[in-house]
Design an enzyme around this catalytic site. Structure first.
Site: not given
Ligand code: X8Z
Ligand code: ZN
Length: 602
Positions: A176, A343-344, A373-374, A377, A401, A477, A501, A510-511
């Protein structure tokens, strides 16, 4: 992350640039004009997308001064194009358009995540630079521990595996330290995008984001509250149970037995999914589950094999294999000698078949799920690549997602036996231990999935001024997740910026939606497969009939409102939490028993 649409060479704009200030009545546009405008817009979008996609790819894979420069330039062009097209849709607002054209017009108007004022090129440029800068701070962020510069991957590993309160705190606090410089950039960005949103007729950017769901934006907000109300009792039970175990581990002086849980003790940098602390909370005396990380290690899985195995699940449903170029062009492990956005994410760079993922994969159960998950997509992107460019998207970002997650719900003991990760004599039962491990990821995530945008919406509507950014973050939170910062946080901190994000401006609701939809999709798939046992033990591996029906939904892309697509697959027009509750029903009873006599809540 989906690949974003982007900018076009200035020339292509000329074709249909009615001045958006010219009155509609004077211009007397017709349905045919609207059709031509949409056609030229689609062409413009198609042209710019590939160029922007390749530049964004190179930037995310090699973060340098020059790739940032290119990325900012491209992002500026993209925004210019989109803002211009979105504003031009106003001129057709009074026309009675056929449904297809009306839908495309609406998608074009709502297409941008971050709009900007159309006639202020300086602000558009500034927006592109601010975003590139914030993305870079995040992607290159490091913190020194014991003389070593640690990236987010390394700090996350500490969060996942250490049980030392102070060591965890150091990694948590350290990460942080990267985000305070983003705070002023973020507030400047908010000003610009709100201005752009107002120009398009929205109260603010949050209101624009909530307008993307084929329903009234206020009804959408209420629907989220309804869904949260339905799953909250299960979350509360899980929170209570986990807190009790953490009190045992760290002591009541560190973990208050009737208050929020310190946010650094849950096995994850953001306390968003808690699967990594499973060993601390495993049910005593119950049948053990399995340790997926260990199974992968024992069988010498590497990142590539993890990806191939996930691909194998999709092909077992009848999807075509990934193109050769997927393996040639993807980034699957973290490079040692350069900065990348770890970040994936999943990409379709040319809008056709140039599919790739970019992921710093570790051989863990957690990343095995992320790989699915990926690929979800990628298979979705390819399924809708025959649609016209404006429909090459999901109809609801929660669908994108949910696809890969829906597939990975089928990673059951039975499936693990089928692919040889569990021995042939292993039990196929999904017992309390396995269900609890699953809940630590799926149920624990729900309030986090909701609070991130609750925060952003309050930032966009001015309820949280910059001086309240960090306080507001922790207020939410605590309210939703029942977690608290382990040490007091200064108003100069910008803890939201330490979550991918936020600096990358990826909407987050979305998640939350995906965590509801994936169980809804899965329940329907299992019904189609004729499954009659407990929901959590169902695997659709190898079921071509399910694959075919699922693919029909994916192929539709954004051509229909999401309620229609959902109905075609599941028979329901609503997001429905009964599926996730059914999945976890046996666990709810176990948690209730364990919690009886304890005071829950925070
Ligand atoms: O960001 C993601 C994916 C890519 S769309 C790895 N996710 C969120 C996160 O990591 O915060 C998947 C679950 C939630
Ligand atoms: Zn995703």
């Amino acid at each position: 992350m989906k690949q974003v649409f982007s900018a076009l060479p200035a020339l292509s704009l000329a074709l249909f640039s009615f001045s958006s200030t010219a009155s509609f009545a004077e211009s007397k546009v017709t349905v045919e004009d609207a059709r031509a405008f949409l056609k030229s817009s689609e062409k413009a979008i198609e042209e710019i997308s590939e160029e922007a996609g390749r530049i964004a790819w190179v930037n995310a894979n090699f973060i340098t001064y020059d790739t940032n420069w290119l990325n900012a330039l491209m992002s500026e062009r993209t925004t210019k194009l989109y803002v211009s097209l979105a504003n031009q849709t106003k001129q057709f607002a009074e026309l009675d358009l056929p449904p297809d054209l009306a839908r495309k017009m609406k998608l074009l108007k709502l297409g941008l995540t971050l709009p900007a004022p159309e006639n202020d090129p300086e602000k558009i440029k500034q927006l592109a630079q601010l975003n590139t800068e914030m993305e870079t701070i995040y992607g290159t962020g490091k913190y020194e521990v014991d003389g070593e510069e640690l990236s987010l991957s390394k700090l996350s590993k500490i969060m996942a595996t250490s049980r030392d309160y102070d060591k965890l705190l150091e990694a948590w606090e350290g990460w942080r330290t990267i985000s305070p410089p983003m705070k002023d950039m973020y507030s400047e960005m908010v000003e610009i995008v709100n201005q752009g949103s107002r120009e398009l007729g929205f109260k603010d950017t949050g209101s624009m984001w909530r307008s993307k769901y084929d329903m009234d934006p206020d009804d959408f907000r209420q629907d989220l509250d309804r869904l949260w109300g339905e799953v909250k009792p299960l979350y509360d039970s899980l929170h209570c149970y986990v807190r009790g175990r953490l009190v045992d581990e760290y002591g009541a002086d560190k973990v208050p037995s009737d208050g929020p849980i310190p946010a650094h003790l849950l096995g994850n940098m953001w306390a968003q999914s808690w699967g990594n602390i499973y060993p601390l909370v495993a049910p005593e005396g119950a049948e053990p589950g399995y340790d997926l990380t260990k199974l992968l290690e024992d069988q010498n899985y590497g990142p590539r094999k993890m990806v191939q195995t996930a691909e194998g699940f999709f092909t077992s449903l009848g999807f075509d294999p990934l193109p050769e170029t997927f393996y040639e062009r993807s980034l699957i492990t973290e490079p040692r000698d350069r900065d990348v956005q770890c970040h994936a994410s999943a990409w379709n760079v040319d809008g056709k078949n140039d599919l790739r993922i970019k992921m710093c994969t570790e051989v863990t159960g957690e990343d095995f799920n992320t790989v699915h998950h990926e690929l979800g997509h990628n298979f979705y992107q390819r399924a809708y690549n025959q649609q016209s460019p404006m429909y090459q998207d999901d109809p609801n970002d929660g669908f994108h997602e949910a696809i890969g997650d829906m597939v990975s719900l089928s990673i059951t003991p039975k499936y693990l036996k089928q692919i040889g990760l569990l021995p042939p004599d292993a039990s196929e039962e999904v017992n309390t231990s396995i269900l609890l491990a699953q809940a630590l990821d799926k149920i624990a995530f729900l309030p986090f999935g909701l609070m991130v945008d609750q925060w952003r919406w309050k930032v966009f509507n001015g309820e949280y001024a910059p001086k309240d950014y960090n306080r507001g973050w922790w207020e939410l939170r605590e309210k939703y997740q029942g977690v608290a910062a382990p040490i007091s946080r200064s108003d100069d901190a910008f803890d939201p910026g330490a979550k991918y994000h936020i600096p990358n401006n990826v909407p987050y609701t979305r998640y939350f939606l995906a965590h509801i939809f994936q169980f809804q999709f899965y329940r329907e798939a299992c019904r189609l497969a004729g499954w009659e046992g407990p929901l959590a033990a169902c695997s659709i591996y190898g079921n071509k009939e399910v694959g075919k029906k699922f693919n029909a939904m994916l192929e539709t892309g954004a051509a229909l409102p999401w309620q229609d697509s959902l109905e075609a697959f599941t028979g329901s027009r609503k997001a429905d939490a009964t599926a996730i509750l059914e999945y976890f029903a046996p666990l709810q009873s176990y948690l209730d028993e364990q919690n009886s006599g304890n005071s829950c809540g925070w």
